[in-house]
Enzyme design. Structure first.
Site, short mmCIF file in Angstrom:
data_model
loop_
_atom_site.label_atom_id
_atom_site.label_comp_id
_atom_site.label_asym_id
_atom_site.label_seq_id
_atom_site.Cartn_x
_atom_site.Cartn_y
_atom_site.Cartn_z
N GLY A 83 0.84 -1.19 0.00
CA GLY A 83 0.00 0.00 0.00
C GLY A 83 0.87 1.23 0.00
N ILE B 153 -7.78 1.09 -7.24
CA ILE B 153 -7.45 2.08 -8.26
C ILE B 153 -8.68 2.92 -8.63
CG2 ILE B 153 -6.42 2.49 -10.51
CD1 ILE B 153 -4.59 1.18 -8.32
N TYR C 2 11.15 9.30 -8.67
CA TYR C 2 11.46 10.72 -8.73
C TYR C 2 10.24 11.52 -9.18
CZ TYR C 2 13.52 15.05 -10.58
OH TYR C 2 13.80 16.36 -10.87
N GLN D 232 1.25 18.72 -4.85
CA GLN D 232 -0.06 19.01 -5.43
C GLN D 232 -1.10 18.00 -4.98
OE1 GLN D 232 -0.55 20.94 -9.14
NE2 GLN D 232 -1.84 19.32 -9.99
N GLU D 233 -0.72 16.73 -4.91
CA GLU D 233 -1.67 15.70 -4.48
C GLU D 233 -2.12 15.94 -3.05
OE1 GLU D 233 0.08 11.89 -5.31
OE2 GLU D 233 0.61 12.48 -7.35
#
Length: 459
Positions: free
Chosen positions: A179, A205, A283, A291-292
Site C-alpha cells: 500500500g 485504483i 522521482y 499538489q496531491e
C-alpha cells in the site's frame, strides 16, 4: 462549451491563460480586491464572491461549475452509487463544459487556466456532496504526469482527449501486498527487444474500471540499490492484450466512485509507452506529491464547510423544548468552535494554494495542510452528526452520507500523520523531503545512501 470559452476569455492575461491580476495594486496579500470578504465574515462559508485568492472572473466560473454539479451530478448520484460508477456521458459533459484539464497548458491541449480555477472544480464537487466523479484525480494528478514528463507524441495523443472527457485517466501504484510502502511493489516490466513485458496487479485504483489509460508504477531494475532507483512509469491503454480489469470494489463509502482491481498478464508495451525516463518513476512521484496533498487538504476543508452549513441550517429549523436548537447556548458554543477550526484551516489552505500557484509550496507544508485539514474534517463530521441527533444517521440527511464518505476517505489519507509527527519531532523536515534529497544526491554519486531511508517512505 460556453462556460469553457468564458473561462478562457476571463482568464486571459498578457497573452497567456492566467487569472487576471487587479488593475491596481491590492493592499491585501492575495489577489483580488480588498473589499472581498474572507470566510469568517461571509454569510455562508460556501458563498460565491468571497476569499481574496479569487477574482470576479473566478466567481463567474464558480457559478457555472456550481450549476453543472447541481444539474448534471446531484440528480443522478444515487443511481451511480448503486452502479458503483458514474456515467461516461458525464465525463464528456464535463469536458464540453471546460471542467477537465483546467491547469494544463493550452499548447498541450489543456484549458490553460490557473490553479485557482482548478481548485474551484474540486471545491464545488465537495459542496455538492457528490464524491462519484473522479475529476480531480484525472485532471490534477494523472494529466500533470503526462504533461510534465511525457513525450511530445504522448502529450498529443492523450491530453486533448483527456481534456474532452473522452479518455479517462487513472494512476496505479497500490498493490495487494504494497500500500503506502512502495518498497513492496512487485509489478514488474522486463525488456524484450525494444518492447517491455508487464506483469503484476494493482488494487484500490480510482477510475480504474472506466479508465482508458492507466499510469502504472513498475519495477524495471531489480538490481538497483533500492526500489526507488529501479521504478518506472508506463502508460497502459484499455484494450491492450493481457490488461484485465477485475471486479469493481464495493466500499463502505465513496460508492459512486469507481474503484477497481487491475491485472497485467504479459502485457506487451512498446518503448513509446514508457513515461519519462527509465528508472525515474519514484522521482516523478515525489515531484507531484505537494499538489496531491494540497488537493486532499482543499477537498477536506471544503467538505467541512459544506457540513457546517448543512448543520447550521438544521439547528435553525429543528425545535426542542419549545425553541430552535440554534437558540441553545451549548449549540451556539459548538457551532462557534467548529467555525473557528474551519476558518483557521481555510486560511492556511488558501495560503498553500497561493504558494503552489507561485511554485513555492514545499512538501512539508503540503503534508501539514493535508494532515490538519483531514483532522478538522474528522472533528466536523462527528460533531455535526451529533448536532443532528438521531436524524444524523438517516440517509435523507446529507450529513449521514458525509460521515460515511469521510470515514473511508479519512482513513485512506490518515497515514500522513505518522510521517509528519516523526519528522517534526526530529526537526529534519518531512521524511519525504529528506528521502527525495538523498535520492537526488545519490543520483549524482550513485551511492546507496538512499536505501536506508526507503523503509520510512510510505508513499
Amino acid at each position: 462549451m460556453a462556460a469553457r470559452l468564458l473561462l478562457r476569455g476571463s482568464l486571459r492575461w498578457s497573452g497567456r491563460l492566467h487569472a487576471p491580476r487587479p488593475s491596481r495594486p491590492a493592499r491585501c496579500s492575495h489577489y483580488g480586491w480588498k473589499e472581498r470578504l474572507e470566510s469568517p465574515f461571509a454569510k455562508k462559508l460556501t458563498d460565491i464572491g468571497i476569499r481574496r485568492i479569487f477574482s470576479s472572473e473566478h466567481d463567474i466560473f464558480r457559478e457555472s461549475v456550481r450549476k453543472f454539479f447541481q444539474e448534471e451530478v446531484v440528480p443522478y448520484h444515487t443511481e451511480w452509487e448503486k452502479a458503483g460508477e458514474v456515467s461516461r456521458e458525464l465525463w464528456e459533459k464535463a469536458g464540453k463544459q471546460g471542467l477537465l484539464g483546467i491547469n494544463i497548458e493550452e499548447h498541450h491541449g489543456g484549458v490553460g487556466g490557473d490553479l485557482y480555477s482548478a481548485a474551484i472544480v474540486w471545491e464545488e464537487q465537495a459542496y455538492s456532496n457528490c464524491t462519484g466523479p473522479g475529476f480531480s484525480l484525472h485532471s490534477n494528478i494523472v494529466m500533470p504526469y503526462i504533461s510534465n514528463y511525457g513525450s511530445e507524441e504522448q502529450i498529443k495523443h492523450f491530453i486533448p482527449q483527456m481534456t474532452a472527457g473522452k479518455c479517462i485517466g487513472a494512476l496505479a501504484i497500490t498493490e495487494p501486498g504494497a500500500g503506502s510502502d512502495m518498497q513492496g511493489i512487485r509489478t514488474n516490466a522486463k525488456k524484450d527487444g525494444s518492447d517491455w513485458i508487464l506483469n503484476g496487479s494493482k488494487v484500490f485504483i480510482t477510475n480504474g474500471w472506466l479508465s482508458d489509460v492507466v499510469i502504472v508504477m513498475t519495477i524495471t531494475n531489480r538490481e538497483a540499490s533500492s526500489p526507488s532507483h529501479g521504478t518506472s512509469l508506463f502508460l497502459v491503454e484499455n484494450g491492450m492484450k493481457g490488461f484485465i480489469k477485475g471486479r469493481k470494489l464495493h466500499k463502505m463509502g465513496l460508492k459512486a466512485q469507481d474503484t477497481a482491481e487491475l491485472f497485467f498478464e504479459d502485457v506487451r508495451l512498446p518503448a513509446s509507452a514508457l513515461l519519462g525516463e527509465e528508472n525515474k518513476g519514484f522521482y516523478y512521484i515525489m515531484k507531484q506529491l505537494s499538489q496531491e496533498r494540497l488537493i486532499i487538504a482543499d477537498i477536506a476543508i471544503s467538505a467541512s464547510e459544506f457540513m457546517f452549513e448543512e448543520t447550521r441550517n438544521y439547528v435553525k429549523q429543528r425545535k426542542a423544548f419549545g425553541k430552535p436548537l440554534a437558540h441553545m447556548q451549548t449549540v451556539q458554543h459548538k457551532l462557534a468552535e467548529l467555525k473557528t477550526h474551519i476558518c483557521v484551516t481555510r486560511a492556511f489552505v488558501d495560503s498553500c494554494l497561493q504558494l503552489h500557484e507561485e511554485k513555492r509550496l514545499d512538501a512539508a507544508t503540503a503534508a501539514m495542510a493535508k494532515y490538519w485539514a483531514s483532522e478538522v474534517q474528522n472533528r466536523v463530521a462527528y460533531d455535526c452528526v451529533q448536532l443532528h441527533g438521531g436524524w444524523g444517521y438517516m440517509w435523507e440527511y446529507p450529513i449521514a452520507n458525509e460521515l460515511q464518505e469521510f470515514f473511508i476517505y479519512f482513513n485512506t489519507v490518515k497515514p500522513g500523520k505518522a510521517r509528519l509527527t516523526d519528522s517534526a519531532s526530529k526537526g529534519t523536515g518531512s521524511l519525504f523531503e529528506t528521502h527525495f534529497t538523498a535520492y537526488r544526491e545519490s543520483e549524482k554519486d550513485k551511492s546507496p545512501k538512499v536505501s536506508a531511508l526507503c523503509g520510512h517512505c510510505t508513499g
